[in-house]
Design a protein around this motif. Structure first.
Motif, PDB file in Angstrom:
ATOM      1  N   ILE A 129       0.841  -1.207   0.000  1.00 17.37           N
ATOM      2  CA  ILE A 129       0.000   0.000   0.000  1.00 17.37           C
ATOM      3  C   ILE A 129       0.873   1.253   0.000  1.00 17.37           C
ATOM      4  CG2 ILE A 129      -1.669   1.345   1.362  1.00 17.37           C
ATOM      5  CD1 ILE A 129      -2.935  -1.317   2.225  1.00 17.37           C
ATOM      6  N   ASN A 140       0.706   4.049  -2.939  1.00 19.29           N
ATOM      7  CA  ASN A 140       0.349   5.454  -2.678  1.00 19.29           C
ATOM      8  C   ASN A 140       1.513   6.397  -2.968  1.00 19.29           C
ATOM      9  OD1 ASN A 140      -2.319   4.924  -2.006  1.00 19.29           O
ATOM     10  ND2 ASN A 140      -1.910   4.750   0.185  1.00 19.29           N
ATOM     11  N   PHE A 177      -7.346  -2.793   2.006  1.00 20.06           N
ATOM     12  CA  PHE A 177      -6.805  -2.336   0.719  1.00 20.06           C
ATOM     13  C   PHE A 177      -7.782  -1.346   0.074  1.00 20.06           C
ATOM     14  CE2 PHE A 177      -5.682  -2.601  -3.773  1.00 20.06           C
ATOM     15  CZ  PHE A 177      -4.295  -2.655  -3.744  1.00 20.06           C
ATOM     16  N   LEU A 178      -9.059  -1.686   0.090  1.00 19.35           N
ATOM     17  CA  LEU A 178     -10.081  -0.809  -0.506  1.00 19.35           C
ATOM     18  C   LEU A 178     -10.078   0.556   0.169  1.00 19.35           C
ATOM     19  CD1 LEU A 178     -13.157  -3.199  -0.898  1.00 19.35           C
ATOM     20  CD2 LEU A 178     -11.821  -2.173  -2.747  1.00 19.35           C
ATOM     21  N   ARG A 179      -9.924   0.557   1.469  1.00 16.64           N
ATOM     22  CA  ARG A 179     -10.003   1.806   2.220  1.00 16.64           C
ATOM     23  C   ARG A 179      -8.724   2.619   2.088  1.00 16.64           C
ATOM     24  NH1 ARG A 179     -12.962   3.921   7.132  1.00 16.64           N
ATOM     25  NH2 ARG A 179     -11.913   5.913   7.366  1.00 16.64           N
ATOM     26  N   GLU A 180      -7.567   1.942   2.117  1.00 16.50           N
ATOM     27  CA  GLU A 180      -6.313   2.674   2.286  1.00 16.50           C
ATOM     28  C   GLU A 180      -5.606   3.045   0.997  1.00 16.50           C
ATOM     29  OE1 GLU A 180      -3.916   0.763   5.308  1.00 16.50           O
ATOM     30  OE2 GLU A 180      -5.652   0.558   6.638  1.00 16.50           O
ATOM     31  N   VAL A 181      -5.939   2.403  -0.088  1.00 20.65           N
ATOM     32  CA  VAL A 181      -5.295   2.786  -1.349  1.00 20.65           C
ATOM     33  C   VAL A 181      -6.035   3.991  -1.918  1.00 20.65           C
ATOM     34  CG1 VAL A 181      -4.823   2.090  -3.724  1.00 20.65           C
ATOM     35  CG2 VAL A 181      -4.333   0.529  -1.839  1.00 20.65           C
ATOM     36  N   ASP A 182      -5.286   5.057  -2.136  1.00 18.87           N
ATOM     37  CA  ASP A 182      -5.865   6.349  -2.514  1.00 18.87           C
ATOM     38  C   ASP A 182      -5.889   6.498  -4.033  1.00 18.87           C
ATOM     39  OD1 ASP A 182      -6.745   8.980  -2.486  1.00 18.87           O
ATOM     40  OD2 ASP A 182      -4.734   9.797  -2.156  1.00 18.87           O
ATOM     41  N   SER A 183      -6.707   5.691  -4.693  1.00 15.61           N
ATOM     42  CA  SER A 183      -6.749   5.741  -6.159  1.00 15.61           C
ATOM     43  C   SER A 183      -8.185   5.874  -6.626  1.00 15.61           C
ATOM     44  CB  SER A 183      -6.114   4.480  -6.733  1.00 15.61           C
ATOM     45  OG  SER A 183      -4.757   4.432  -6.345  1.00 15.61           O
ATOM     46  N   SER A 184      -8.345   6.316  -7.863  1.00 13.44           N
ATOM     47  CA  SER A 184      -9.698   6.585  -8.344  1.00 13.44           C
ATOM     48  C   SER A 184     -10.490   5.292  -8.508  1.00 13.44           C
ATOM     49  CB  SER A 184      -9.654   7.382  -9.645  1.00 13.44           C
ATOM     50  OG  SER A 184      -9.162   6.604 -10.702  1.00 13.44           O
ATOM     51  N   SER A 185      -9.796   4.187  -8.769  1.00 13.46           N
ATOM     52  CA  SER A 185     -10.444   2.874  -8.760  1.00 13.46           C
ATOM     53  C   SER A 185      -9.579   1.919  -7.944  1.00 13.46           C
ATOM     54  CB  SER A 185     -10.586   2.310 -10.174  1.00 13.46           C
ATOM     55  OG  SER A 185     -11.562   3.004 -10.914  1.00 13.46           O
ATOM     56  N   VAL A 186     -10.192   1.250  -6.984  1.00 14.31           N
ATOM     57  CA  VAL A 186      -9.479   0.266  -6.172  1.00 14.31           C
ATOM     58  C   VAL A 186     -10.233  -1.049  -6.296  1.00 14.31           C
ATOM     59  CG1 VAL A 186      -8.450  -0.218  -3.930  1.00 14.31           C
ATOM     60  CG2 VAL A 186      -8.905   2.139  -4.580  1.00 14.31           C
ATOM     61  N   ARG A 218      -7.343   7.317   7.308  1.00 19.27           N
ATOM     62  CA  ARG A 218      -7.641   5.952   7.758  1.00 19.27           C
ATOM     63  C   ARG A 218      -8.245   5.912   9.144  1.00 19.27           C
ATOM     64  NH1 ARG A 218      -1.856   3.171   6.152  1.00 19.27           N
ATOM     65  NH2 ARG A 218      -1.945   3.798   3.959  1.00 19.27           N
ATOM     66  N   GLY A 220     -15.680   6.546   3.923  1.00 21.17           N
ATOM     67  CA  GLY A 220     -15.768   5.096   3.808  1.00 21.17           C
ATOM     68  C   GLY A 220     -17.143   4.596   3.429  1.00 21.17           C
ATOM     69  N   MET A 229     -16.934   4.688  -3.022  1.00 19.71           N
ATOM     70  CA  MET A 229     -16.621   4.899  -1.612  1.00 19.71           C
ATOM     71  C   MET A 229     -16.242   6.362  -1.398  1.00 19.71           C
ATOM     72  SD  MET A 229     -13.535   3.362   0.731  1.00 19.71           S
ATOM     73  CE  MET A 229     -14.022   1.645   0.798  1.00 19.71           C
ATOM     74  N   VAL A 262     -14.316   9.301   0.152  1.00 22.06           N
ATOM     75  CA  VAL A 262     -12.941   9.405   0.655  1.00 22.06           C
ATOM     76  C   VAL A 262     -12.584  10.869   0.875  1.00 22.06           C
ATOM     77  CG1 VAL A 262     -12.098   7.260  -0.388  1.00 22.06           C
ATOM     78  CG2 VAL A 262     -12.109   9.354  -1.750  1.00 22.06           C
ATOM     79  N   GLN A 315     -15.367  10.828  -4.143  1.00 17.92           N
ATOM     80  CA  GLN A 315     -15.736   9.424  -4.200  1.00 17.92           C
ATOM     81  C   GLN A 315     -14.780   8.678  -5.116  1.00 17.92           C
ATOM     82  OE1 GLN A 315     -20.066   9.984  -5.147  1.00 17.92           O
ATOM     83  NE2 GLN A 315     -20.299   8.560  -3.462  1.00 17.92           N
ATOM     84  N   LYS A 316     -14.333   7.522  -4.666  1.00 17.25           N
ATOM     85  CA  LYS A 316     -13.538   6.673  -5.558  1.00 17.25           C
ATOM     86  C   LYS A 316     -14.364   5.441  -5.901  1.00 17.25           C
ATOM     87  CE  LYS A 316     -10.951   4.146  -1.930  1.00 17.25           C
ATOM     88  NZ  LYS A 316      -9.643   4.054  -1.227  1.00 17.25           N
ATOM     89  N   TYR A 317     -14.019   4.808  -7.011  1.00 18.04           N
ATOM     90  CA  TYR A 317     -14.702   3.574  -7.370  1.00 18.04           C
ATOM     91  C   TYR A 317     -14.087   2.399  -6.626  1.00 18.04           C
ATOM     92  CZ  TYR A 317     -17.233   5.787 -11.199  1.00 18.04           C
ATOM     93  OH  TYR A 317     -18.076   6.578 -11.937  1.00 18.04           O
ATOM     94  N   VAL A 318     -14.927   1.508  -6.158  1.00 20.26           N
ATOM     95  CA  VAL A 318     -14.435   0.244  -5.622  1.00 20.26           C
ATOM     96  C   VAL A 318     -15.023  -0.874  -6.478  1.00 20.26           C
ATOM     97  CG1 VAL A 318     -14.013   1.057  -3.274  1.00 20.26           C
ATOM     98  CG2 VAL A 318     -16.274   0.228  -3.860  1.00 20.26           C
ATOM     99  N   VAL A 319     -14.193  -1.842  -6.779  1.00 23.06           N
ATOM    100  CA  VAL A 319     -14.581  -2.941  -7.658  1.00 23.06           C
ATOM    101  C   VAL A 319     -14.290  -4.255  -6.945  1.00 23.06           C
ATOM    102  CG1 VAL A 319     -14.086  -4.102  -9.847  1.00 23.06           C
ATOM    103  CG2 VAL A 319     -14.120  -1.598  -9.745  1.00 23.06           C
TER     104      VAL A 319
END
Lengths: 424, 424
Positions: A337, A341, A362-371, B29, B102, B119, B121, B412-416
């Protein structure tokens, strides 16, 4: 049109802006059926104008060859029959999408007795700046129109004849629907000063969407006086956790790298938990060797994959857009992670794991537009996400993150319904 | 701290930025309970530090008097016991609000079998630039912290001692919760160059929220290299339609103007349908006369209200923030909407009508951050809207429009979620 000097360019761009602003008011109020009529009429007109389009495009292609453009650029410039088909099909798809404008959400009563909700509204006037591909003209214009916005399109000077020909079709479509022709305007000059004007007219342009190389986008972001919805790098990662299902891990790692090399959602760095590195990396090395992917690894990776070259610090932050992959073995998910980041571009990153708690973290802590969990980064795409369309993928944090569809070209205003309430 | 020259200011601001960026990762976090602990601890600490706060504030007040600041400015600067109470109460209210970070919405399966949602953020690091009121320090810091962001606060130089004293309380609160102290930093120099640095560090600051006069905000918007969530004018309108219930119209027109004069959601121009002008305007003129509101009207208005002065073109686009009201008689709702969209500031506008179709059209066609039917413009406020808090009211179109609460400080970020899916 020809523009003599910078003062003229300014006056010309200001007049485009004024006209766009006036048209935006009309388009914002237009019913879905009217906007769809314009889109479907344009599809018909493009189909009936193939010979004009091809003739205009031929001029651009001839100029491109005369000016010594690369074959890759000439390929992007070409309006082949297939690409015209795709433009026509795209218009029909956009017409079929639900209209985002005017939808009201979250209407609720508050203690004062008034009722409050939010209505989706167009942004106003959108400036699109793009490079050689003329099909972007139709794609961007159709999305902006459907979302109730007026558009000013500034394509590459090498595509000017093609873009003008396409603009005529779009304006004919608008005319058939009774919408103002200025709802879609293609900048008619190839003078570079036009871009500088377009991005510094906050009174006429509400947002800029640049599409093209990183250099173009950085320059525009730096100089713009209006908000820019932009996409910079796609340095995407897949992290194979030690709790991964290694069959899934192998499929995803191969797909994320090799499905297409030149796309922004392609994996550029593979991170592998040290506990599974010895098992998975040699298998993946064979898969990548078959696809002729060059591997650049950390020390541990190179020990496990003899043919891998040593990665340099620079590799961790490089968007190859090519059959090259950086690989790093990490001690645990925290290290993965932190790496993502730090070195990533906040675009799209995936973990492969069967572990519930790690997937949540991982979903929460990775600061990306898609996780993502257990899916290929290649899914980061407006169509795959069900948005029905995509004007681009935003790596910004404000307004829109990730794939931007029709909603990303709108905003929300508050609507308040009362029965004569006053503030006490 | 004292800063010798501009190079030092740059280095100092860069170090604040780096520290904020590092702290932002931790705060993003942090669980709600930890953030709330910091907020509630700060409330206790403020309460226990009243004498230090008042002593620090006294220094600022003494300097302000020595520097000949106006009484209005000195009043805004004062940390009275009441204002300290309000800060403490505000912290407790923010602690009680639900954590926006979150929360996942719209999880849905798409044809490829992956499941997609969004999600909420934090934005990252938020720079707040404000003028003399030191209570903004607590208000802004608490909202940013609750929404998972790190903050860099730059208050007015005239409030530097008060702001530093408040910052110490905030950082003690963070310490008690085990959060990094750099999650809330007050710029320790009064050098004006610090603002210039703060708004041009996109690597460390994700968004700027300026609070203050229009001049400050315009300057910041012009020079910033990062997105700015801003509020410019509040030129708000009430339109009394000929289908209005004139009792409601009278109540709303009086309340929207006279409830408070200096607020951005106060009505500045009243528009009246010509068919009811003769009936309602003389009544309203008496109401306004009682409150000593100066009236400036169009020709028809002056004919109906002898004491009204003739309005000039400038009056239609003036935010008086004072007991002054511009009044214009219009032919119909179309003219009213055209007037509002042309002269207004896209802040808050209301129609008074009992007509269903007109109410729908007004809601759709008025391009303002809040559009109301039969309610006073004074309701445009984060608390009245039930947001629970408000960092400001945005007159932007991008990202956030209207009152901005905790959600406006997030993205908001996408979660997949997948089961090993790859792109075909």
């Amino acid at each position: 049109m020809t523009v003599a000097d910078t003062a003229d360019v300014r006056a010309y761009m200001q007049s485009l802006g004024q006209q766009a602003r006036a048209a935006a008011t009309v388009v914002a109020r237009a019913e879905a059926s009217v906007k769809n009529l314009a889109l479907l009429a344009t599809a018909e007109i493009l189909d009936a104008s193939r010979s004009e389009l091809e003739a205009a495009n031929q001029k651009d292609l001839d100029n491109a060859r005369a000016n010594g453009l690369t074959e890759a650029m000439i390929d992007r410039l070409a309006l082949t029959p297939d690409r015209i088909d795709t433009m026509i099909e795209g218009l029909r798809q956009v017409a079929a999408l639900p209209d985002p404008v005017g939808s009201i959400t979250n209407m609720k009563y508050v203690p004062s007795g008034i009722q409050i909700g939010q209505m989706r509204v167009p942004l106003g006037v959108i400036g699109i700046i793009y490079e050689s591909r003329p099909n972007v003209t139709v794609e961007a214009a159709s999305l902006c129109l459907k979302s109730g916005n007026a558009t000013i399109l500034r394509g590459g000077s090498e595509a000017i004849h093609s873009n003008r020909a396409i603009a005529r079709c779009l304006q004919d479509g608008l005319r058939q629907a009774g919408l103002p022709l200025e709802a879609v305007q293609v900048v008619g000059t190839t003078d570079r000063a036009a871009v500088g004007e377009l991005i510094t007219m906050p009174e006429y342009v509400d947002v800029i969407v640049p599409r093209g190389g990183k250099g173009l986008i950085e320059r525009i972001s730096k100089e713009a006086r209006v908000p820019v919805i932009k996409h910079l790098d796609g340095i995407c990662h897949v992290f194979i956790d030690d709790h991964a299902d290694l069959v899934k891990a192998r499929n995803i790692a191969v797909n994320a790298k090799t499905h297409r090399y030149g796309t922004c959602n392609t994996m550029e760095t593979l991170l592998v938990h040290q506990a599974v590195a010895a098992e998975i990396l040699p298998v993946l090395a064979k898969d990548y060797a078959e696809k002729e992917v060059e591997l650049r690894g950390c020390e541990q990776t190179c020990a496990l994959i003899p043919e891998a070259k040593p990665a340099t610090e620079e590799d961790w932050s490089t968007e190859y857009l090519a059959p090259v992959l950086a690989i790093r073995v990490v001690a645990d998910m925290d290290e993965a992670i932190t790496h993502i980041n730090h070195y990533g571009s906040h675009h799209t990153d995936a973990i492969v794991t069967e572990n519930y708690t790690r997937s949540r973290r991982f979903l929460r802590e990775v600061d990306s537009s898609s996780v993502m969990v257990n899916a290929s980064t290649r899914f980061a795409d407006g169509f795959e996400y069900g948005l029905g369309a995509e004007i681009g993928i935003s790596t910004d944090k404000i307004h829109a993150r990730g794939p931007v569809g029709l909603e990303g070209l709108t905003s929300q205003k508050y609507v308040v319904l009362g029965d004569g309430q006053i503030r006490r």
